[in-house]
Design an enzyme around this catalytic site. Structure first.
Site, PDB file in Angstrom:
ATOM      1  CG  HIS A   1      -8.708 -11.106   7.023  1.00  0.00           C
ATOM      2  ND1 HIS A   1      -7.550 -11.787   6.577  1.00  0.00           N
ATOM      3  CD2 HIS A   1      -8.366  -9.893   6.650  1.00  0.00           C
ATOM      4  CE1 HIS A   1      -6.606 -10.970   6.235  1.00  0.00           C
ATOM      5  NE2 HIS A   1      -7.039  -9.748   6.186  1.00  0.00           N
TER       6      HIS A   1
ATOM      7  N   GLY B   1      -7.577   0.664   6.624  1.00  0.00           N
ATOM      8  CA  GLY B   1      -8.729   0.733   5.858  1.00  0.00           C
ATOM      9  C   GLY B   1      -9.739   0.004   6.570  1.00  0.00           C
TER      10      GLY B   1
ATOM     11  CD  GLU C   1      -3.790  -7.630  12.021  1.00  0.00           C
ATOM     12  OE1 GLU C   1      -4.848  -7.233  11.474  1.00  0.00           O
ATOM     13  OE2 GLU C   1      -2.861  -7.990  11.273  1.00  0.00           O
TER      14      GLU C   1
ATOM     15  CD  GLU D   1      -7.939  -9.215   9.945  1.00  0.00           C
ATOM     16  OE1 GLU D   1      -7.991  -7.957   9.550  1.00  0.00           O
ATOM     17  OE2 GLU D   1      -7.125  -9.889   9.969  1.00  0.00           O
ATOM     18  CG  ASN D   2     -11.741  -6.244  14.881  1.00  0.00           C
ATOM     19  OD1 ASN D   2     -10.528  -6.372  15.177  1.00  0.00           O
ATOM     20  ND2 ASN D   2     -12.114  -5.233  14.716  1.00  0.00           N
TER      21      ASN D   2
ATOM     22  CG  HIS E   1      -8.903  -7.894   2.526  1.00  0.00           C
ATOM     23  ND1 HIS E   1      -7.799  -8.065   1.765  1.00  0.00           N
ATOM     24  CD2 HIS E   1      -8.649  -7.428   3.642  1.00  0.00           C
ATOM     25  CE1 HIS E   1      -6.890  -8.283   2.808  1.00  0.00           C
ATOM     26  NE2 HIS E   1      -7.182  -7.789   4.089  1.00  0.00           N
ATOM     27  CD  GLU E   2     -10.429  -6.107   6.548  1.00  0.00           C
ATOM     28  OE1 GLU E   2      -9.883  -7.102   7.300  1.00  0.00           O
ATOM     29  OE2 GLU E   2      -9.767  -5.104   5.700  1.00  0.00           O
TER      30      GLU E   2
END
Ligand code: BES
Ligand code: ZN
Length: 874
Positions: free
Chosen positions: A303, A263, A124, A266-267, A299-300
């Site tokens: 996603h 940080g 990304e 999210e792959n 957070h990740e």
């Protein structure tokens, strides 16, 4: 450099081709990596017919190219710096492409690179094009299969997205085959190969499926993964309970890497984390860092739905996934910890950082209209303001309609790449509310200001609230329209909160006013005395409010308001006034007295309060926030006034602070909310006491430093000593001991670097230069750059703003150097200088001079964009 081209939202076109299947094979050699791709391409029925195929690709060595097994000749295609054009392709075909890349030479940390020997990727936003030629845009979603080949025994783990189909050894080569059944854009692709340890656990989903959870780290860090694992399981449960979202693969992996620009990422099925956002251990991690790990892991993970299953159509829609996911992780953290403290942190972050961005040359809407380099748009506006916009929607709709809206959104757009407008449309559809005006929040930049005044009519027992809204001009947007602003309020009288009766309807003690016009007046009936209005409760909208409170009203709110944010805001208001009066050379006793009396009463009662909240109430407004209140700010006057106030407060509250510090000695250990709150209050008290030049307080700090049971206490004591001008000997001693103790723990060493770079007194620029030469420093590692250079420029206001301008020049030189290796980090470091127009002479001019000197260098697109926007005269 030649002027880079602008990408515009208005120019969006659907892709001409789609990639149904992506088959990748990576051959990892010592000196280079060969990437072979087989792409099943079809022309997009939704778009006009074209026969030339344009693929993105940068810094690739093309080895071969074939269509349907027919090799192409050089007349069939053309390569430029950023695009591969293949002429006259059929409607449907398999493109076979081989490229060679050099991960060891990749210092930009985008694409495939090496970190401490391991291979990892960051795709990304547009890093995949540095791996192979591709339609590297989020609206091209494909099913990926990945084969990783390396010498047998070279790596203990070889990972990619999805499920592992096979893992075998043939002729001394290990071959690992992965398949991700979910279609995804290329930016979610990931690959990792290295010698790593793994912590395993499992999670049973709400529908009863078993998911294998794995956290991979270097062996030295394998004892620091428990907390992230617990956080992951909490996040998985929370997303099921609060959003009805279940995990979809059989395996979820996290890998920790040392060198990472952001940080975490999210792959799909294979999140990659900066070590700073996943590793944690009670001995070496502060409470703040524990909370950061909890929120980034969540957070990740979140996603997976808000970003991966439903992704962005184009990068102008970035806030669709980031704003929504930040809102989700903030609510998760609020549920896991103190909601009031979380909201104050969020509001304070908006004010200190996002409002400043919104008032500067890089100001842009939550959905920008154009960019040169998308990496520059991972901003506070996209993230934090974007999250506030979702929060406002949730508040306007109420929990049930909001949940119906997200259910519809995830269901309708599963597997698709969509827009911010699609999201709002779902909210509109399920709630029946007209969000026409609300949509302006996405397109209009700048921080709205609410000017509020009131009047009380004793005879009629009516209270009138007059609200005027105004959004200042931002670059490219001179004219602003009125926004739909939810303003949550309560009115406090002598007897507490009043019932709110508007046009005959009783709304109870708290209500949300829909502010939609440039000016409007709200009339409250049956109000028996002039109340103190508690405004913007829970920070109900990302706006500035100005209302001319009387001192006694502020005192009342500080002591009695049931909303934590408003109590904090009232203290900030009072502190802001004291600072303003001092800066204007017009200090008034009553203001300072009101502040001291209020804080004294709070401290005397500390044991009855939410101690985490009390700790927030003791914080002074940041220099950045104070500066942002002025047309042109005088940095020296601001620092001086702030330091003076801190000292005055310490002296005036000395007995209360000491009593509080002592009462909380030996408080509960562990990571419970109460334990963290007690530590934060106690360490705030120590920070204040250390402003007083007394041996007893230096003794307390030393005692705490050498006997601390956890990093929160140890580091707070270190910081208190290093940042106190009169504790030089003790500080030197402690700094040495700290390094001695922690030199083998990179994350702790970063804190050691940072505490020195943020010291408010002495010749810190000289110290910072020395730190750059210290063996613990590494100019290739983003965390080190952040710990020293970014910390100095962003968190050391008084030392950065020197009258000589030397620190500005220093930063410009560092950026020019870093830009050669890592443009993304270089561009981020530029932010503090972009605010030059905010400061009086000579500071502003000196900052601009530093920007001018930077423009003499050969610059990346990233730095060029920020620089050229900030040099525009306003
Ligand atoms: N998708 C981003 C990471 C990212 C951003 C990668 C820009 C490449 C370019 C990720 O989900 C993210 O937002 N990470 C944040 C932390 C999060 C808790 C807000 C980060 O990395 O700072
Ligand atoms: Zn994110």
């Amino acid at each position: 450099m030649s002027t880079p081209s602008i990408t515009r939202l208005a120019d969006y076109r659907a892709p001409e081709f789609l990639i149904e299947k992506t088959y990748l094979s990576f051959d990892l050699n010592e000196a280079y990596t060969d990437v072979s791709s087989k792409l099943s391409i079809v022309s997009n029925p939704q778009s006009g017919k074209t026969s030339d195929l344009f693929l993105h690709g940068e810094q690739l060595e093309l080895l071969s190219l074939a269509i349907n097994d027919q090799p192409l000749s050089s007349a069939d295609y053309q390569i430029s710096r950023e695009v591969l054009t293949i002429y006259n392709v059929p409607e449907q075909f398999v493109l076979h492409c081989k490229t060679r890349i050099y991960p060891d030479k990749n210092t930009a940390l985008e694409g495939l690179y090496r970190s401490s020997g391991m291979y990892c990727t960051q795709c990304e936003a547009e890093g995949f094009r540095k791996i192979t030629y591709y339609l590297d845009r989020p609206d091209v979603m494909s099913e990926f299969e990945t084969v990783i080949i390396a010498d047998d025994n070279a790596f203990s783990v070889m990972l990619s997205n999805g499920n592992c189909l096979s893992d075998s050894v043939v002729d001394g080569k290990r071959i690992v085959h992965w398949h991700d059944p979910f279609k995804k854009p290329s930016y979610l692709f990931a690959l990792v190969a290295g010698n790593l340890d793994c912590l395993e656990d499992s999670f049973i989903t709400q529908s009863g499926r078993n998911v294998l959870l794995q956290i991979y780290t270097e062996a030295k860090d394998s004892d620091k993964c428990d907390f992230a694992m617990q956080s992951l399981k909490k996040a998985m449960r929370w997303d099921e309970e609060v959003y009805g979202r279940e995990y979809d693969l059989d395996r979820f992996m996290i890998v920790a890497v040392d060198d990472f620009n952001m940080g975490a990422m999210e792959n799909k099925g294979l999140n990659i984390f900066n070590t700073s956002c996943v590793l944690a251990h009670p001995k070496s991690t502060t409470d703040a860092a524990f909370q950061r790990v909890e929120s980034v892991v969540a957070h990740e993970y979140f996603h997976n739905w808000s970003g991966n299953r439903v992704t962005c159509r184009d990068w102008f829609q970035l806030s669709l996934k980031e704003g929504l996911t930040v809102y989700r992780d903030e609510e998760f953290s609020a549920d896991m910890n103190s909601r009031a403290v979380k909201r104050i942190d969020g509001a304070s972050f908006m004010r200190n950082v996002q409002f400043v961005e919104d008032a500067g040359p890089m100001a842009h809407p939550v959905r920008p209209d154009s960019y040169l380099e998308i990496s520059n748009f991972y901003t506070m506006t996209i993230y934090e303001k974007g999250a506030e916009v979702v929060r406002m929607l949730a508040n306007i709709l109420g929990p049930e309609n909001y949940r119906k809206g997200t259910d519809l959104y995830f269901e309708r757009f599963d597997g698709q790449a969509v827009t911010c407008d699609d999201f709002v449309a779902c909210m509109e559809e399920t709630s029946g509310k007209d969000l026409h005006q609300f949509r302006l929040w996405y397109s209009q930049a700048g921080t709205p200001q609410l000017h509020i005044s009131d009047s009380y009519d004793a005879e009629r027992q009516q209270y009138h609230l007059h609200v005027r809204q105004h959004t200042p001009e931002t670059p490219g947007q001179p004219l602003k329209q009125a926004l739909h602003i939810p303003l949550k309020i309560t009115l406090y009288g002598e007897q507490g909160a009043q019932d709110l009766i508007i046009e005959g309807k009783n709304y109870g003690e708290e209500t949300v006013l829909d502010i939609c016009r440039e000016q409007q007046t709200i009339v409250f009936d049956n109000i028996t005395e002039k109340p103190s209005p508690s405004l913007l409760r829970e920070f109900s909208a990302p706006v500035k409010v100005d209302y001319d409170y009387q001192l006694q009203q502020l005192q009342q709110l500080i002591l009695l308001d049931s909303d934590g944010f408003c109590r904090w805001d009232a203290v900030q208001n009072l502190m802001g006034r004291v600072l303003h009066e001092a800066i204007e050379g017009d200090s008034k006793e009553p203001t300072q007295d009101a502040l001291i009396q209020s804080l004294k009463r709070l401290l005397q009662n500390f044991s009855a309060m939410d101690m985490g909240l009390l700790a927030c109430l003791l914080d002074l407004p940041s220099e950045h926030y104070v500066a942002s209140r002025y047309e042109k700010a005088d940095p020296a006057a601001i620092s001086q006034a702030r330091t003076h106030l801190q000292h005055q407060l310490a002296l005036a509250l000395e007995p209360e602070l000491l009593a509080c510090y002592q009462a909380l000695a030996g408080e509960v250990a562990g990571l419970s909310a109460e334990a963290m709150a007690a530590r934060s209050l106690r360490n705030r008290a120590l920070g204040y006491l250390m402003c007083i030049d007394k041996a007893i307080y230096r003794g307390l700090a030393e005692q705490q430093f050498f006997h601390a049971e956890n990093m929160t206490d140890q580091f707070a004591a270190l910081k208190a000593m290093v940042h106190a001008e009169h504790a030089h000997i003790e500080a030197q001693h402690a700094l040495q001991a700290f390094y001695q103790q922690w030199q083998n723990d990179a994350l702790v060493v970063n804190m050691w670097l940072q505490v020195q770079a943020t010291k408010p007194w002495g010749d810190v620029l000289r110290d910072v230069r020395a730190l750059l030469e210290h063996p613990a420093f590494d100019k290739r590692n983003p965390n080190k750059l952040r710990a020293v250079i970014a910390a100095f420029a962003n968190q050391n206001f008084s030392q950065f703003h020197q009258l000589s301008g030397e620190a500005y020049q220093f930063l410009a030189e560092q950026i020019a150097d870093i830009d050669q290796r890592n443009p993304q980090i270089a561009a981020r470091l530029l932010t503090p200088l972009t605010h030059w127009h905010q400061f009086i002479a000579p500071y502003g001019q000196l900052m601009k001079a530093a920007l001018d000197s930077l423009s003499q260098h050969e610059l990346s697109k990233d730095v060029y964009e920020v620089l050229s926007k900030s040099l525009v005269e306003s």
